[in-house]
Design a protein around this motif. Structure first.
Motif, mmCIF file in Angstrom:
data_model
loop_
_atom_site.group_PDB
_atom_site.id
_atom_site.type_symbol
_atom_site.label_atom_id
_atom_site.label_comp_id
_atom_site.label_asym_id
_atom_site.label_seq_id
_atom_site.Cartn_x
_atom_site.Cartn_y
_atom_site.Cartn_z
ATOM 1 N N SER A 82 2.463 12.069 16.658
ATOM 2 C CA SER A 82 3.541 12.468 15.726
ATOM 3 C C SER A 82 3.001 12.799 14.325
ATOM 4 N N LYS A 83 1.685 12.774 14.175
ATOM 5 C CA LYS A 83 1.009 13.219 12.945
ATOM 6 C C LYS A 83 1.438 12.420 11.709
ATOM 7 N N ILE A 86 -1.749 25.967 -1.579
ATOM 8 C CA ILE A 86 -1.674 26.944 -2.683
ATOM 9 C C ILE A 86 -1.833 28.372 -2.150
ATOM 10 N N LEU A 87 -2.733 28.523 -1.154
ATOM 11 C CA LEU A 87 -2.976 29.865 -0.586
ATOM 12 C C LEU A 87 -1.944 30.224 0.492
ATOM 13 N N GLN A 88 -1.022 29.312 0.720
ATOM 14 C CA GLN A 88 0.019 29.487 1.754
ATOM 15 C C GLN A 88 -0.591 29.726 3.133
ATOM 16 N N LYS A 89 -1.639 28.947 3.417
ATOM 17 C CA LYS A 89 -2.265 29.001 4.745
ATOM 18 C C LYS A 89 -1.882 27.750 5.530
ATOM 19 N N ASP A 90 -2.145 27.764 6.838
ATOM 20 C CA ASP A 90 -1.817 26.580 7.657
ATOM 21 C C ASP A 90 -2.708 25.406 7.291
ATOM 22 N N PHE A 91 -2.185 24.190 7.454
ATOM 23 C CA PHE A 91 -3.003 22.997 7.237
ATOM 24 C C PHE A 91 -3.985 22.831 8.391
ATOM 25 N N ILE A 92 -5.144 22.236 8.088
ATOM 26 C CA ILE A 92 -6.027 21.886 9.208
ATOM 27 C C ILE A 92 -5.642 20.491 9.709
ATOM 28 N N ASP A 93 -5.811 20.296 10.997
ATOM 29 C CA ASP A 93 -5.513 19.009 11.625
ATOM 30 C C ASP A 93 -6.766 18.140 11.462
ATOM 31 N N PRO A 94 -6.666 17.052 10.703
ATOM 32 C CA PRO A 94 -7.909 16.381 10.304
ATOM 33 C C PRO A 94 -8.563 15.477 11.350
ATOM 34 N N VAL A 95 -9.884 15.343 11.213
ATOM 35 C CA VAL A 95 -10.614 14.230 11.830
ATOM 36 C C VAL A 95 -11.330 13.527 10.676
ATOM 37 N N GLY A 106 -7.710 7.351 -0.869
ATOM 38 C CA GLY A 106 -8.611 6.211 -1.123
ATOM 39 C C GLY A 106 -7.955 4.877 -0.847
ATOM 40 N N ASP A 107 -8.453 3.858 -1.537
ATOM 41 C CA ASP A 107 -8.077 2.481 -1.208
ATOM 42 C C ASP A 107 -6.604 2.151 -1.420
ATOM 43 N N SER A 108 -5.915 2.906 -2.257
ATOM 44 C CA SER A 108 -4.507 2.571 -2.548
ATOM 45 C C SER A 108 -3.552 2.897 -1.403
ATOM 46 N N ILE A 109 -4.001 3.677 -0.419
ATOM 47 C CA ILE A 109 -3.041 4.100 0.618
ATOM 48 C C ILE A 109 -3.106 3.216 1.862
ATOM 49 N N ASP A 110 -2.013 3.249 2.614
ATOM 50 C CA ASP A 110 -2.017 2.694 3.962
ATOM 51 C C ASP A 110 -2.623 3.785 4.837
ATOM 52 N N ALA A 111 -3.885 3.613 5.222
ATOM 53 C CA ALA A 111 -4.594 4.665 5.967
ATOM 54 C C ALA A 111 -4.639 4.348 7.461
ATOM 55 N N GLY A 112 -3.612 3.670 7.969
ATOM 56 C CA GLY A 112 -3.557 3.371 9.403
ATOM 57 C C GLY A 112 -4.749 2.529 9.814
ATOM 58 N N TRP A 162 0.852 -1.203 0.000
ATOM 59 C CA TRP A 162 0.000 0.000 0.000
ATOM 60 C C TRP A 162 0.877 1.239 0.000
ATOM 61 N N CYS A 163 0.378 2.300 -0.586
ATOM 62 C CA CYS A 163 1.161 3.521 -0.758
ATOM 63 C C CYS A 163 1.273 4.279 0.580
ATOM 64 N N GLN A 164 2.479 4.710 0.906
ATOM 65 C CA GLN A 164 2.716 5.406 2.179
ATOM 66 C C GLN A 164 2.584 6.912 1.958
ATOM 67 N N VAL A 165 1.690 7.544 2.715
ATOM 68 C CA VAL A 165 1.464 8.988 2.538
ATOM 69 C C VAL A 165 1.540 9.708 3.880
ATOM 70 N N ASN A 166 1.718 11.034 3.800
ATOM 71 C CA ASN A 166 1.597 11.889 4.973
ATOM 72 C C ASN A 166 0.089 12.091 5.198
ATOM 73 N N PRO A 167 -0.483 11.604 6.298
ATOM 74 C CA PRO A 167 -1.950 11.629 6.426
ATOM 75 C C PRO A 167 -2.551 13.018 6.678
ATOM 76 N N MET A 168 -1.686 14.034 6.836
ATOM 77 C CA MET A 168 -2.200 15.403 6.991
ATOM 78 C C MET A 168 -2.513 15.997 5.606
ATOM 79 N N THR A 169 -1.649 15.662 4.633
ATOM 80 C CA THR A 169 -1.798 16.261 3.287
ATOM 81 C C THR A 169 -2.073 15.216 2.208
#
Ligand SMILES: Cc1cc2nc3c(=O)[nH]c(=O)nc-3n(C[C@H](O)[C@H](O)[C@H](O)COP(=O)(O)OP(=O)(O)OC[C@H]3O[C@@H](n4cnc5c(N)ncnc54)[C@H](O)[C@@H]3O)c2cc1C
Length: 424
Positions: free
Chosen positions: A383-384, A348-357, A318-324, A298-305
């Motif tokens: 550790s996000k 793109i707007l150079q704003k802070d990321f939101i911390d997801p739920v 989606g389904d291709s990622i390792d979503a924990g 499964w594809c390893q991603v940064n789960p914030m972005t």
């Protein structure tokens, strides 16, 4: 039960309000920016993850150019495909003509260094940001004698391709006292309860035709989601015509003799059946491994972005990622894709990321008007770098008929809402 549904509805409402609030805020902010060079955002795949991104990002034509690619002309959803097998819904009601302008092409390869997409017809396309939601791929050589490409085998119908009609024809040919074998794969795979819902829908269909049958679910696992409810539903409604065999009981199928229709399991048991339905073991889409974007299953991603680890400007959802802890479902893909889109606009707007739920609900049907569900909530760990569960609730094993009926109405409502919002 009522309390679970109230909490779930409140959570869904809260998340929807938050998404809307962020969307309006971002639109207002983006109006203040005069973008000389709008980045080109390319989305590959118009399934649940991709279509959610397209829907969100379409609101930002002032700050980005959106290009959408999908290999199929129409989208046939996997959710509710089991109900087509059960003859409860028809094929056309799970097939959609997306009301979105898209390039109907098959992507062969992505060159992440040159930031280029290569198509099967050798055409290419440049991107600034690339979003992929290409679904799943299948592992080969897991069961000796079984091949994904052999048309004489029963189609797995696990990827939204157009083989459901072939599956139904074979089901329709079954006579009285037929034996059916289903092999359920090991975790992780797309939609954990779906093999058991499929067994229920085959039973529902054959029972409605007045046929006697026996379904054997051979499992590569020792347990499965909502197991107690499924087993109870099978006992009550299909009078033990569905038998589940766990891995420890020899449930793992190791070989298939297609000519004589015999399977052999890990403990040497051999069984002959009239219909053998293998659901293959799964992995990320081949497009990702072929493009060197995924060197694990499964594809390893940064789960914030949802940016691919070790890559820049390529996002997978989606389904291709390792979503924990999150299961692979359309509900999950939709929830993840909303966060990806919000945080890409923030980038793109150079704003802070939101911390997801995140949120997921998986409904399963045991017959036309009986459904049950499991809902779970998720956030990022400290550790996000991983999605972790905040807890879950599932339907009561002792729910009465009205409650199962009510859940079936919620399930139909969820499906109608998500497909209308993405495709019409
Ligand atoms: C039987 C079954 C029942 C299910 N029931 C439910 C349910 O009730 N609820 C639920 O939440 N989930 C359910 N699911 C799971 C759900 O289908 C998936 O989790 C969901 O589709 C994942 O979304 P995705 O965007 O990752 O992939 P998909 O929805 O599969 O989308 C991938 C898209 O990418 C396109 N694509 C792939 N490769 C390329 C390429 N090279 N070039 C161009 N386009 C490409 C495909 O054509 C496809 O349209 C079920 C699954 C199955 C198998």
């Amino acid at each position: 039960m009522k309390k679970i549904q109230k909490n779930r509805r409140k959570f869904i409402k809260d998340i929807s309000k938050l998404t809307l609030f962020v969307l309006l805020n971002q639109i207002l902010f983006s109006k203040k920016i005069f973008a000389h060079n709008r980045p080109k955002v390319v989305v590959i795949g118009l399934g649940f993850g991709g279509a959610t991104c397209v829907k969100y990002l379409s609101n930002f034509s002032r700050i980005l150019d959106l290009v959408v690619i999908e290999k199929n002309e129409k989208i046939q959803t996997c959710p509710f495909s089991n109900l087509v097998i059960g003859d409860i819904m028809n094929y056309s009601s799970i097939t959609f003509d997306p009301n979105i302008k898209f390039n109907n092409s098959n992507v062969r390869y992505i060159d992440s260094e040159k930031k280029k997409v290569f198509f099967n017809d050798h055409d290419t396309l440049d991107y600034d940001f690339l979003i992929l939601s290409p679904g799943i791929g299948f592992k080969k050589d897991q069961i000796s004698g079984y091949s994904l490409d052999n048309d004489s085998h029963v189609p797995h119908c696990w990827d939204g391709e157009k083989k459901l009609i072939n599956f139904k024809k074979r089901l329709n040919r079954l006579e009285n006292n037929s034996k059916i074998i289903i092999s359920a794969p090991d975790y992780p795979y797309r939609c954990p309860p779906a093999p058991y819902e499929r067994a229920s829908m085959i039973a529902y269909y054959l029972k409605k035709k007045g046929l006697k049958y026996k379904i054997y679910v051979f499992d590569a696992k020792n347990s499965f989601t909502k197991k107690e409810i499924f087993l109870q539903e099978w006992k009550d409604h299909y009078t033990d015509s569905i038998k589940w065999i766990s891995r420890d009981q020899g449930g793992q199928i190791v070989s298939l003799d297609q000519k004589n229709k015999i399977i052999e399991t890990s403990n040497g048991t051999k069984l002959q059946a009239d219909l053998i339905h293998i659901i293959p073991e799964q992995k990320a889409s081949n497009l990702l491994s072929d493009s060197n974007l995924c060197d694990h299953d499964w594809c390893q991603v940064n789960p914030m972005t949802f940016e691919v680890n070790g890559q820049k400007d390529i996002f997978v959802v989606g389904d291709s990622i390792d979503a924990g802890d999150m299961p692979k479902s359309a509900f999950s893909a939709n929830s993840q894709a909303n966060i990806l889109s919000i945080n890409l606009v923030n980038l793109i707007l150079q704003k802070d990321f939101i911390d997801p739920v995140f949120l997921n609900t998986c409904y399963s049907f045991s017959s036309k008007n009986r459904a049950f569900s499991i809902t779970a909530w998720y956030k990022l760990n400290s550790s996000k770098d991983r999605i972790v569960s905040l807890g879950s609730k599932q339907s009561d094993i002792l729910s009465n008929h009205e409650e199962r009926f009510e859940e079936s109405q919620h399930a139909y409502g969820w499906y109608e809402t998500i497909t209308k919002s993405l495709y019409s």
